[in-house]
Design a protein around this motif. Structure first.
Motif, short mmCIF file in Angstrom:
data_model
loop_
_atom_site.label_atom_id
_atom_site.label_comp_id
_atom_site.label_asym_id
_atom_site.label_seq_id
_atom_site.Cartn_x
_atom_site.Cartn_y
_atom_site.Cartn_z
N THR A 145 0.31 -1.03 -0.13
CA THR A 145 -0.30 0.44 -0.14
C THR A 145 0.78 0.72 0.29
OG1 THR A 145 -2.05 -1.02 1.03
CG2 THR A 145 -1.84 1.72 1.29
N LEU A 146 0.15 2.07 -0.97
CA LEU A 146 1.28 3.27 -1.04
C LEU A 146 0.94 4.25 0.38
CD1 LEU A 146 0.37 4.47 -4.25
CD2 LEU A 146 2.25 2.74 -3.91
N VAL A 147 2.35 5.24 0.53
CA VAL A 147 2.31 6.16 1.93
C VAL A 147 1.22 6.81 1.33
CG1 VAL A 147 3.28 7.96 2.68
CG2 VAL A 147 4.87 5.94 2.12
N GLY A 148 0.26 7.29 2.67
CA GLY A 148 -1.10 7.98 2.00
C GLY A 148 -2.55 7.52 1.72
N MET A 149 -1.77 5.99 1.15
CA MET A 149 -3.39 5.36 0.26
C MET A 149 -4.10 5.41 1.92
SD MET A 149 -2.81 2.93 -2.37
CE MET A 149 -4.38 1.76 -2.45
N TYR A 156 -7.35 6.99 6.95
CA TYR A 156 -6.87 7.94 7.29
C TYR A 156 -5.62 7.94 5.81
CZ TYR A 156 -10.10 8.77 10.18
OH TYR A 156 -11.32 9.32 10.84
N GLY A 157 -5.54 7.34 5.61
CA GLY A 157 -3.55 7.22 4.65
C GLY A 157 -3.14 6.36 5.56
N ARG A 158 -2.25 5.45 4.21
CA ARG A 158 -0.86 5.02 5.35
C ARG A 158 0.19 5.86 6.14
NH1 ARG A 158 2.58 -0.16 2.74
NH2 ARG A 158 4.24 -0.43 4.38
N LEU A 162 3.89 4.84 11.18
CA LEU A 162 2.89 3.10 12.30
C LEU A 162 3.04 2.22 10.66
CD1 LEU A 162 0.99 3.55 14.86
CD2 LEU A 162 -0.72 4.27 12.87
N ASN A 163 3.16 2.34 9.88
CA ASN A 163 2.98 1.72 9.02
C ASN A 163 4.53 1.56 8.73
OD1 ASN A 163 -0.17 3.10 8.84
ND2 ASN A 163 0.00 1.03 9.65
N GLY A 164 5.12 1.81 8.13
CA GLY A 164 6.74 1.31 8.19
C GLY A 164 6.38 1.33 6.02
N TRP A 165 7.46 1.14 5.54
CA TRP A 165 6.87 2.13 3.78
C TRP A 165 6.38 1.07 2.71
CZ3 TRP A 165 9.13 6.30 3.31
CH2 TRP A 165 10.21 6.94 4.86
N PRO A 166 6.04 1.34 1.47
CA PRO A 166 5.71 -0.03 1.23
C PRO A 166 6.52 -0.70 0.51
CG PRO A 166 4.84 2.19 0.16
CD PRO A 166 5.57 2.67 1.22
#
Lengths: 275, 72
Positions: A145-149, A156-158, A162-166
């Motif tokens: 999943t893309l950052v902010g997606m 509210y987006g990645r 919190l979720n790391g990099w794609p």
């Protein structure tokens, strides 16, 4: 509207290949899985390897792929398709074993199998369909999943903190010595379909020459999970996915031809400085 | 001598996603006002400008489009 002068068997330009069955696919309207299935099936048809092709179906939306391909198919446990394909290809070295996996299957639960199969240089083809989301289970965040997606679990987006990099697993496996041909394709326009078909054909030919692991990523959409129409989803993919998942060959004949996407390091630096 | 194309759509398998409509260079395809047995507004030919380029057939996820081309 029906033109009887044109619609004759001798004027046929394009029809669905017989390597796909007539079963109506269960995929959502506009899902690129159908197009990617057809690209693979057309190459199998053109190369005349229908009786030698063995597919491995994953867990995910394409779990029922064995209903649609008119070739031998095996269903793997979640993420374990490359391990199963390794065994089948070793037992049948003159057959064409390929796996067909999504990003949740290949890049999340199956990361170990994928990387070790590629590192061993198993003579298999891995088709990786990347739609940046867990489509089958309702659009949760995937490693890709893309950052902010936005997704069902990141409304509210990645967020990187919190979720790391794609995870760019295609660039990752290109670093391994066992992979011979690593490329990233798409299937949203006729031009992309033609390029993807050439790439798939090359992978099957390399496999026949026993060159090592062939890895083809298809950048794809999930219009249901992304909450868009199919045409909007294709446009969104072109605008947002392609800058991150750049199309083209990454490794050609065992040599890395595109080492690293310089834009990625820039994006990473920017986000780290923000944090 | 002009090259003319025609497409035949398997209406009952069509899911009305509209991807073929977006890639057609001649705007030959549109989604019908009628629905098939599953309730999808299927794709149909709306004019005679088809050039038989097969773009629609190549992007159709369900492989419902058959393309013909002839010199008339």
């Amino acid at each position: 509207m029906f033109n009887e002068e044109i619609v004759k068997p001798e004027n046929l330009v394009y029809k669905k290949t017989d390597v796909l069955t007539d079963v109506v696919m269960h995929y959502c309207p506009g899902c690129p899985h159908g197009t990617i299935h057809r690209i693979i099936a057309e190459v199998i048809d053109e190369m005349g390897i229908q009786d030698k092709a063995i597919g491995i179906a994953p867990v995910g939306c394409s779990v029922l792929a064995y209903n649609y391909f008119n070739v031998d198919f095996v269903e793997a446990a979640h993420g374990r398709a490359p391990a199963l394909a390794s065994a089948i290809q070793r037992l049948h070295p003159n057959h064409h074993t390929f796996t067909y996996q999504g990003d949740g299957d290949l890049a999340a639960i199956g990361t170990a199998e994928t990387i070790h199969a590629c590192n061993r240089g198993e003579n298999i083809i891995i088709f990786f369909v990347n739609n940046a989301i867990y489509g089958m289970t309702g659009g949760q965040m995937a490693p890709t999943t893309l950052v902010g997606m936005p997704s069902a679990t990141t409304p509210y987006g990645r967020r990187v903190d919190l979720n790391g990099w794609p995870l760019q697993i295609t660039e990752l496996v290109a670093q391994l010595p066992g992979t011979y041909y690593v490329t990233r394709q798409s299937a949203s326009t006729a031009a992309d379909v033609r390029k993807a078909k050439a790439a798939v054909r090359k992978a099957f030919e390399n496999q026949a020459a026993k060159k090592g692991t062939q890895f083809i990523e298809f950048v794809s959409t999930c219009n249901s999970g992304w909450k868009m129409t199919p045409v909007q989803a294709n446009e969104w993919m072109r605008q947002n996915m392609f800058p991150k998942y750049v199309l083209g060959d990454i490794k050609l004949e065992g040599e890395i031809v595109r080492p690293y996407n310089p834009e990625d390091s820039k994006v990473i630096r920017d986000l780290v400085s923000v944090k | 001598m002009a090259i003319k194309g025609a497409i035949v759509i398997d209406v009952e398998r069509c899911k009305g996603c509209g991807v073929c409509v977006s890639v057609c260079p001649k705007q030959v395809i549109a989604l019908s006002k009628n629905v098939n047995v599953k309730g999808y507004n299927y794709a149909e030919m709306v004019n005679e400008d088809c050039i038989g380029c097969a773009s629609c057939g190549m992007v159709c996820p369900d492989g419902v489009i058959t393309v013909y081309k002839a010199k008339l």
